[in-house]
Each structure stands twice: as structure tokens, then as C-alpha cells.
Motif scaffolding. Structure first.
Motif, PDB file in Angstrom:
ATOM      1  N   ARG A   1       7.671  -6.744  -6.982  1.00  0.00           N
ATOM      2  CA  ARG A   1       8.969  -6.412  -6.403  1.00  0.00           C
ATOM      3  C   ARG A   1       9.312  -4.951  -6.675  1.00  0.00           C
ATOM      4  O   ARG A   1       8.942  -4.380  -7.705  1.00  0.00           O
ATOM      5  N   LEU A   2      10.036  -4.357  -5.754  1.00  0.00           N
ATOM      6  CA  LEU A   2      10.408  -2.944  -5.873  1.00  0.00           C
ATOM      7  C   LEU A   2      11.185  -2.614  -7.151  1.00  0.00           C
ATOM      8  O   LEU A   2      10.975  -1.533  -7.719  1.00  0.00           O
TER       9      LEU A   2
ATOM     10  N   ASP B   1      10.567  -3.429  -9.961  1.00  0.00           N
ATOM     11  CA  ASP B   1       9.602  -3.299 -11.057  1.00  0.00           C
ATOM     12  C   ASP B   1       8.971  -1.905 -11.133  1.00  0.00           C
ATOM     13  O   ASP B   1       8.197  -1.630 -12.042  1.00  0.00           O
ATOM     14  N   VAL B   2       9.310  -1.032 -10.182  1.00  0.00           N
ATOM     15  CA  VAL B   2       8.746   0.322 -10.128  1.00  0.00           C
ATOM     16  C   VAL B   2       9.834   1.315 -10.536  1.00  0.00           C
ATOM     17  O   VAL B   2      10.980   1.204 -10.087  1.00  0.00           O
ATOM     18  N   PRO B   3       9.512   2.287 -11.372  1.00  0.00           N
ATOM     19  CA  PRO B   3      10.514   3.297 -11.738  1.00  0.00           C
ATOM     20  C   PRO B   3      11.046   4.031 -10.507  1.00  0.00           C
ATOM     21  O   PRO B   3      10.281   4.391  -9.603  1.00  0.00           O
ATOM     22  N   LEU B   4      12.344   4.245 -10.476  1.00  0.00           N
ATOM     23  CA  LEU B   4      12.962   4.953  -9.354  1.00  0.00           C
ATOM     24  C   LEU B   4      12.344   6.333  -9.142  1.00  0.00           C
ATOM     25  O   LEU B   4      12.215   6.785  -8.008  1.00  0.00           O
ATOM     26  N   ASP B   5      11.957   6.993 -10.219  1.00  0.00           N
ATOM     27  CA  ASP B   5      11.359   8.326 -10.085  1.00  0.00           C
ATOM     28  C   ASP B   5      10.053   8.279  -9.290  1.00  0.00           C
ATOM     29  O   ASP B   5       9.728   9.234  -8.579  1.00  0.00           O
ATOM     30  N   ASP B   6       9.295   7.175  -9.388  1.00  0.00           N
ATOM     31  CA  ASP B   6       8.070   7.031  -8.596  1.00  0.00           C
ATOM     32  C   ASP B   6       8.406   6.955  -7.107  1.00  0.00           C
ATOM     33  O   ASP B   6       7.733   7.564  -6.272  1.00  0.00           O
ATOM     34  N   LEU B   7       9.458   6.204  -6.775  1.00  0.00           N
ATOM     35  CA  LEU B   7       9.881   6.098  -5.376  1.00  0.00           C
ATOM     36  C   LEU B   7      10.388   7.438  -4.852  1.00  0.00           C
ATOM     37  O   LEU B   7      10.077   7.828  -3.719  1.00  0.00           O
ATOM     38  N   VAL B   8      11.153   8.141  -5.660  1.00  0.00           N
ATOM     39  CA  VAL B   8      11.689   9.447  -5.243  1.00  0.00           C
ATOM     40  C   VAL B   8      10.543  10.412  -4.972  1.00  0.00           C
ATOM     41  O   VAL B   8      10.514  11.078  -3.927  1.00  0.00           O
ATOM     42  N   ALA B   9       9.593  10.500  -5.881  1.00  0.00           N
ATOM     43  CA  ALA B   9       8.461  11.413  -5.690  1.00  0.00           C
ATOM     44  C   ALA B   9       7.685  11.049  -4.425  1.00  0.00           C
ATOM     45  O   ALA B   9       7.286  11.927  -3.660  1.00  0.00           O
ATOM     46  N   HIS B  10       7.493   9.772  -4.190  1.00  0.00           N
ATOM     47  CA  HIS B  10       6.766   9.300  -3.011  1.00  0.00           C
ATOM     48  C   HIS B  10       7.507   9.668  -1.732  1.00  0.00           C
ATOM     49  O   HIS B  10       6.930  10.250  -0.800  1.00  0.00           O
ATOM     50  N   MET B  11       8.786   9.345  -1.662  1.00  0.00           N
ATOM     51  CA  MET B  11       9.541   9.490  -0.428  1.00  0.00           C
ATOM     52  C   MET B  11       9.997  10.921  -0.151  1.00  0.00           C
ATOM     53  O   MET B  11      10.501  11.207   0.927  1.00  0.00           O
ATOM     54  N   THR B  12       9.822  11.826  -1.088  1.00  0.00           N
ATOM     55  CA  THR B  12      10.151  13.228  -0.849  1.00  0.00           C
ATOM     56  C   THR B  12       8.909  14.060  -0.544  1.00  0.00           C
ATOM     57  O   THR B  12       9.024  15.263  -0.315  1.00  0.00           O
ATOM     58  N   ASP B  13       7.757  13.429  -0.499  1.00  0.00           N
ATOM     59  CA  ASP B  13       6.523  14.131  -0.163  1.00  0.00           C
ATOM     60  C   ASP B  13       6.523  14.433   1.337  1.00  0.00           C
ATOM     61  O   ASP B  13       6.643  13.512   2.145  1.00  0.00           O
TER      62      ASP B  13
ATOM     63  N   ARG C   1      19.678   2.596  -3.849  1.00  0.00           N
ATOM     64  CA  ARG C   1      20.237   1.934  -2.655  1.00  0.00           C
ATOM     65  C   ARG C   1      19.134   1.336  -1.784  1.00  0.00           C
ATOM     66  O   ARG C   1      19.274   0.244  -1.236  1.00  0.00           O
ATOM     67  N   PHE C   2      18.032   2.051  -1.655  1.00  0.00           N
ATOM     68  CA  PHE C   2      16.879   1.566  -0.895  1.00  0.00           C
ATOM     69  C   PHE C   2      16.350   0.259  -1.509  1.00  0.00           C
ATOM     70  O   PHE C   2      16.132  -0.729  -0.802  1.00  0.00           O
ATOM     71  N   VAL C   3      16.158   0.257  -2.816  1.00  0.00           N
ATOM     72  CA  VAL C   3      15.656  -0.944  -3.498  1.00  0.00           C
ATOM     73  C   VAL C   3      16.633  -2.093  -3.302  1.00  0.00           C
ATOM     74  O   VAL C   3      16.218  -3.224  -2.999  1.00  0.00           O
ATOM     75  N   GLU C   4      17.910  -1.844  -3.423  1.00  0.00           N
ATOM     76  CA  GLU C   4      18.900  -2.907  -3.240  1.00  0.00           C
ATOM     77  C   GLU C   4      18.874  -3.435  -1.810  1.00  0.00           C
ATOM     78  O   GLU C   4      18.960  -4.646  -1.586  1.00  0.00           O
ATOM     79  N   ALA C   5      18.733  -2.563  -0.829  1.00  0.00           N
ATOM     80  CA  ALA C   5      18.664  -3.013   0.569  1.00  0.00           C
ATOM     81  C   ALA C   5      17.431  -3.886   0.791  1.00  0.00           C
ATOM     82  O   ALA C   5      17.500  -4.907   1.497  1.00  0.00           O
TER      83      ALA C   5
ATOM     84  N   LEU D   1      11.771 -13.198   1.994  1.00  0.00           N
ATOM     85  CA  LEU D   1      10.597 -12.339   2.076  1.00  0.00           C
ATOM     86  C   LEU D   1      11.084 -10.921   2.335  1.00  0.00           C
ATOM     87  O   LEU D   1      12.171 -10.723   2.875  1.00  0.00           O
ATOM     88  N   GLY D   2      10.283  -9.948   1.969  1.00  0.00           N
ATOM     89  CA  GLY D   2      10.682  -8.564   2.168  1.00  0.00           C
ATOM     90  C   GLY D   2       9.558  -7.614   1.824  1.00  0.00           C
ATOM     91  O   GLY D   2       8.387  -7.948   1.948  1.00  0.00           O
ATOM     92  N   HIS D   3       9.920  -6.440   1.367  1.00  0.00           N
ATOM     93  CA  HIS D   3       8.940  -5.426   1.002  1.00  0.00           C
ATOM     94  C   HIS D   3       8.623  -5.509  -0.481  1.00  0.00           C
ATOM     95  O   HIS D   3       9.496  -5.805  -1.301  1.00  0.00           O
ATOM     96  N   TRP D   4       7.376  -5.217  -0.778  1.00  0.00           N
ATOM     97  CA  TRP D   4       6.897  -5.150  -2.149  1.00  0.00           C
ATOM     98  C   TRP D   4       6.616  -3.702  -2.528  1.00  0.00           C
ATOM     99  O   TRP D   4       6.385  -2.859  -1.666  1.00  0.00           O
ATOM    100  N   ALA D   5       6.548  -3.461  -3.817  1.00  0.00           N
ATOM    101  CA  ALA D   5       5.876  -2.271  -4.321  1.00  0.00           C
ATOM    102  C   ALA D   5       4.409  -2.662  -4.422  1.00  0.00           C
ATOM    103  O   ALA D   5       4.086  -3.812  -4.737  1.00  0.00           O
ATOM    104  N   ILE D   6       3.528  -1.732  -4.143  1.00  0.00           N
ATOM    105  CA  ILE D   6       2.102  -2.029  -4.153  1.00  0.00           C
ATOM    106  C   ILE D   6       1.454  -1.224  -5.274  1.00  0.00           C
ATOM    107  O   ILE D   6       1.669  -0.009  -5.383  1.00  0.00           O
ATOM    108  N   LEU D   7       0.680  -1.931  -6.075  1.00  0.00           N
ATOM    109  CA  LEU D   7      -0.024  -1.313  -7.188  1.00  0.00           C
ATOM    110  C   LEU D   7      -1.523  -1.409  -6.947  1.00  0.00           C
ATOM    111  O   LEU D   7      -2.003  -2.391  -6.364  1.00  0.00           O
TER     112      LEU D   7
END
Length: 160
Positions: free
Chosen positions: A12-13, A15-27, A48-52, A62-68
Motif C-alpha cells: 500500500r502507498l 507504506d512508502v515514505p512521502l519523500d520517495d513519492l515526492v522525488a519520483h513525481m518531481t522528476d 493528499r495523493f496517498v489519501e486519494a 481495490l486501488g493503486h499500490w506502491a511497487i517494490l
């Protein structure tokens, strides 16, 4: 959730640090193929993205996962209900784009085993020129559609 195969795990999203998502989505290499992506991703936007995405899980089961991959965050994706369609999305970190087919196959195996999902759709921006993977999966082109004022190429893959 899909079980790990070849080091790929779906979690689940939250479970991933927010900083990882920020770095990913600002690339900028990610933004190049995400016409709906708004600038200004910070920790608050990521939360907000994770909550949505978690709201989709509560609403639809069902929804989106974080992928490892081997325990490291490589992107996010999964299934989101869009009207009658279960849309499949996959957003990988640029250094992990090569995992796309492997991850998609694992996620689609999950969809084939879930009675709620008789087919999945894919919405791709016209900037995506390499579409052979969709053909190899068996997806067929439905046409061009508009979503939030932006044009996309829509494909469908039967899973039942």
C-alpha cells in the motif's frame, strides 16, 4: 494483493515514505509522459495523493499500490475504477522503466484472478510512441478519449 514474483512486491502507498513519492513525481522524465501531473509536488501534495488513492481502496476494494523491487521503491500503479472501467496505470521511476512489462504482467495476472475485473483499460498520452508492449499483452486500441481536457489513447484488454 499480488504475491511477490521475481523480487516484485505490491504494497500500500502509505507504506512508502512521502519523500520517495515526492522525488519520483518531481522528476521531469516522469512528468514528460503525465500531462495531468501538476507542478508543486511536496510532502503535503504527496500526502493528499496517498489519501486519494486510499479512498479508492475504501470505496472500491481495490486501488493503486506502491511497487517494490527487492525491497526498494520503484514506482506506483494498479487499478482504479473509472465509470464502468477498471483502468490500469503504472508510473515507474525513470531508472526502473525496464521493469514495466514484468510488473504489468504480474498486476494483470491479479486482474485475471479477480471476478470484478472482466477487462482493464489503459489511458496513454499521445507522447507515448512505443506501444508494442500493449499489443504483446493482447490489448486493442479503442480510440482517442479526453480526460480532464487532455487527450489520451485508450486501449482495452480482456481479463475474463
Amino acid at each position: 494483493m499480488p504475491s511477490p514474483a521475481s523480487g516484485i512486491a505490491f504494497v500500500r502507498l502509505p507504506d512508502v515514505p512521502l519523500d520517495d513519492l515526492v522525488a519520483h513525481m518531481t522528476d521531469p522524465r516522469v512528468a514528460a509522459h503525465m500531462p495531468l501531473l501538476k507542478p508543486g509536488w511536496d510532502r503535503q501534495h504527496a500526502a493528499r495523493f496517498v489519501e486519494a488513492k486510499e479512498a479508492c481502496w475504501r470505496r472500491d476494494g481495490l486501488g493503486h499500490w506502491a511497487i517494490l523491487c527487492d525491497g526498494a521503491y520503484v514506482g506506483w500503479g494498479g487499478f482504479q475504477k473509472e465509470g464502468d472501467d477498471w483502468d490500469f496505470g503504472l508510473v515507474l521511476k525513470p531508472d526502473r522503466f525496464g521493469l514495466g512489462m514484468r510488473i504489468a504482467r504480474q498486476a494483470l495476472a491479479f486482474a485475471r484472478g479477480d471476478g470484478r475485473i472482466p477487462y482493464v483499460t489503459f489511458l496513454l498520452p499521445p507522447s507515448r510512441k512505443r506501444l508494442g508492449a500493449l499489443a504483446r499483452l493482447g490489448a486493442r486500441f479503442l480510440g482517442e478519449v479526453e480526460y480532464d481536457g487532455v487527450g489520451f489513447l485508450k486501449y482495452r484488454l480482456e481479463t475474463a
